[in-house]
Design a protein around this motif. Structure first.
Motif, short mmCIF file in Angstrom:
data_model
loop_
_atom_site.label_atom_id
_atom_site.label_comp_id
_atom_site.label_asym_id
_atom_site.label_seq_id
_atom_site.Cartn_x
_atom_site.Cartn_y
_atom_site.Cartn_z
N LEU A 71 0.82 -1.21 0.00
CA LEU A 71 0.00 0.00 0.00
C LEU A 71 0.86 1.26 0.00
CD1 LEU A 71 -2.78 -1.04 2.55
CD2 LEU A 71 -2.91 -1.09 0.05
N LYS A 72 1.95 1.24 0.75
CA LYS A 72 2.86 2.40 0.81
C LYS A 72 3.38 2.77 -0.57
CE LYS A 72 4.94 2.61 5.43
NZ LYS A 72 6.20 2.42 6.19
N ALA A 73 3.65 1.76 -1.37
CA ALA A 73 4.22 1.99 -2.70
C ALA A 73 3.26 2.77 -3.60
CB ALA A 73 4.59 0.65 -3.35
N GLU A 74 1.97 2.75 -3.26
CA GLU A 74 0.97 3.45 -4.08
C GLU A 74 0.96 4.96 -3.82
OE1 GLU A 74 -0.80 2.29 -6.46
OE2 GLU A 74 -0.70 0.11 -6.21
N LEU A 95 0.83 4.07 7.13
CA LEU A 95 0.82 4.82 5.88
C LEU A 95 1.10 6.30 6.12
CD1 LEU A 95 -2.20 3.29 3.89
CD2 LEU A 95 0.24 2.83 3.61
N GLY A 96 0.65 6.81 7.25
CA GLY A 96 0.98 8.18 7.64
C GLY A 96 0.41 9.26 6.73
N VAL A 97 -0.74 9.00 6.11
CA VAL A 97 -1.38 10.02 5.28
C VAL A 97 -2.70 10.42 5.92
CG1 VAL A 97 -0.27 9.15 3.19
CG2 VAL A 97 -2.57 8.35 3.80
N LYS A 98 -3.31 11.47 5.41
CA LYS A 98 -4.56 11.96 5.95
C LYS A 98 -5.63 10.87 5.85
CE LYS A 98 -7.44 15.23 7.38
NZ LYS A 98 -7.37 15.80 8.74
N ALA A 99 -6.27 10.58 6.99
CA ALA A 99 -7.26 9.50 7.02
C ALA A 99 -8.57 10.00 7.60
CB ALA A 99 -6.74 8.32 7.83
#
Length: 330
Positions: A71-74, A95-99
């Motif tokens: 998933l990180k690679a996306e 993942l550390g992105v906005k959720a």
């Protein structure tokens, strides 16, 4: 304009994933240049393979760590967590992105189960799913649920016996938990109320009960397809039916997605949890005269009190009259 990549998380089950389809569609159609990915389990991937609003599915099969690396690679921009459990919280953290996360209202559900006090909002779970994306400007398009049947699984009308070709009713007899479906004797009683030919759908685990129904009602036109059709083929039968009977299970939501009138049968669970048929005419048959339900938000292998009155005392009189008169009702 660069794409904005969304990851939607929902790992199970059939009904829950079908109930997420308005979120998928609305993001894809309303957010500029959106690319929508969906993460689920292998056993539910077929629900998404034919969805034109899903750009890519990610299947959790082995280690969660390996899955997160995939998933990180996306390089997603946003995560929409419609499952909100420990596993999805780990994924979001890594993942550390906005959720944006769905509020499952577990405490309110517990209050309803434990004390029979209903603090649940009078809002369908689909609208609660969509509220998760509201800060992104996503709004309900009110087009209901989606279910896409691949051409290879479309069963032609000629596949059916002659007497079924002018119209039939589908009865989805299965249920993940015993307390969410009728005992066989009550299924037989229910089938007696249907004047049209009946098609029973379900998995291999439902075949024995379906055989008992057919044997008990030899004078009726009843076709047992349990264990002989895959999920999409069963959906094709629903699509061709005049109306559908279902316990509180995933096939009830498939029927709603295919815009069928539904007779929904409720055992130990209740429509107040917010998972009744969405934006389709339905009749809810439930026992409101006992004080022990809901005894669970999901279900049990047997009635905790031993009497199973929520199913054993249900009445099915005037069933056809009710379904032809109904809009949205319980």
């Amino acid at each position: 304009m660069p794409q904005t990549k969304f990851l939607i998380l929902r790992f199970s089950s059939i009904g829950d994933i079908v109930l997420t389809t308005p979120v998928i569609r609305c993001i894809k159609q309303q957010y500029p240049n959106a690319q929508v990915h969906f993460a689920t389990k292998k056993s539910y991937q077929s629900l998404l393979n034919n969805n034109p609003y899903v750009d890519k599915t990610h299947v959790l099969e082995g280690s969660l760590s390996t899955f997160v690396d995939e998933l990180k690679a996306e390089q997603f921009d946003y995560v929409i967590d419609l499952h909100n459990n420990l596993r999805t919280r780990i994924i979001k953290f890594r993942l550390g992105v906005k959720a944006f996360s769905f509020d499952k209202l577990n405490f309110r559900k517990w209050i309803l189960v434990k004390f029979k006090k209903n603090l649940m909002p009078n809002v369908h779970i689909v609208d609660r799913y969509l509220a998760t994306t509201s800060t992104l400007g996503i709004k309900n398009d009110n087009k209901g649920l989606d279910y896409f049947i691949p051409e290879k699984d479309q069963l032609p009308n000629s596949w059916l016996p002659e007497e079924y070709r002018k119209g039939f009713v589908v009865y989805a007899i299965g249920g993940q938990h015993a307390t969410k479906k009728l005992p066989v004797a009550k299924m037989i009683e229910l089938c007696k109320q249907v004047s049209l030919p009946l098609i029973l759908i379900g998995g291999p685990e439902d075949k024995s009960e379906a055989t008992q129904i057919v044997e008990a009602l030899k004078e009726k036109a009843i076709l047992n397809t349990c264990g002989n059709c895959n999920l999409n083929q069963s959906a094709s039968l629903i699509q061709q039916s005049l109306w559908v009977i279902s316990h509180d299970t995933g096939m009830m939501h498939v029927a709603a997605a295919l815009k069928k009138k539904v007779v929904s049968i409720w055992g130990n669970t209740v429509p107040e949890f917010g998972m009744y048929p969405y934006q389709t005419p339905f009749v809810a048959i439930e026992n409101k005269e006992i004080g022990c339900r809901p005894c669970s938000k999901i279900g049990f292998e047997k009635c905790p009190l031993g009497h199973f009155k929520c199913a054993n005392e249900l009445e099915f009189s005037d069933l056809e009259k009710k379904i032809f008169k109904t809009n949205y009702t319980s």
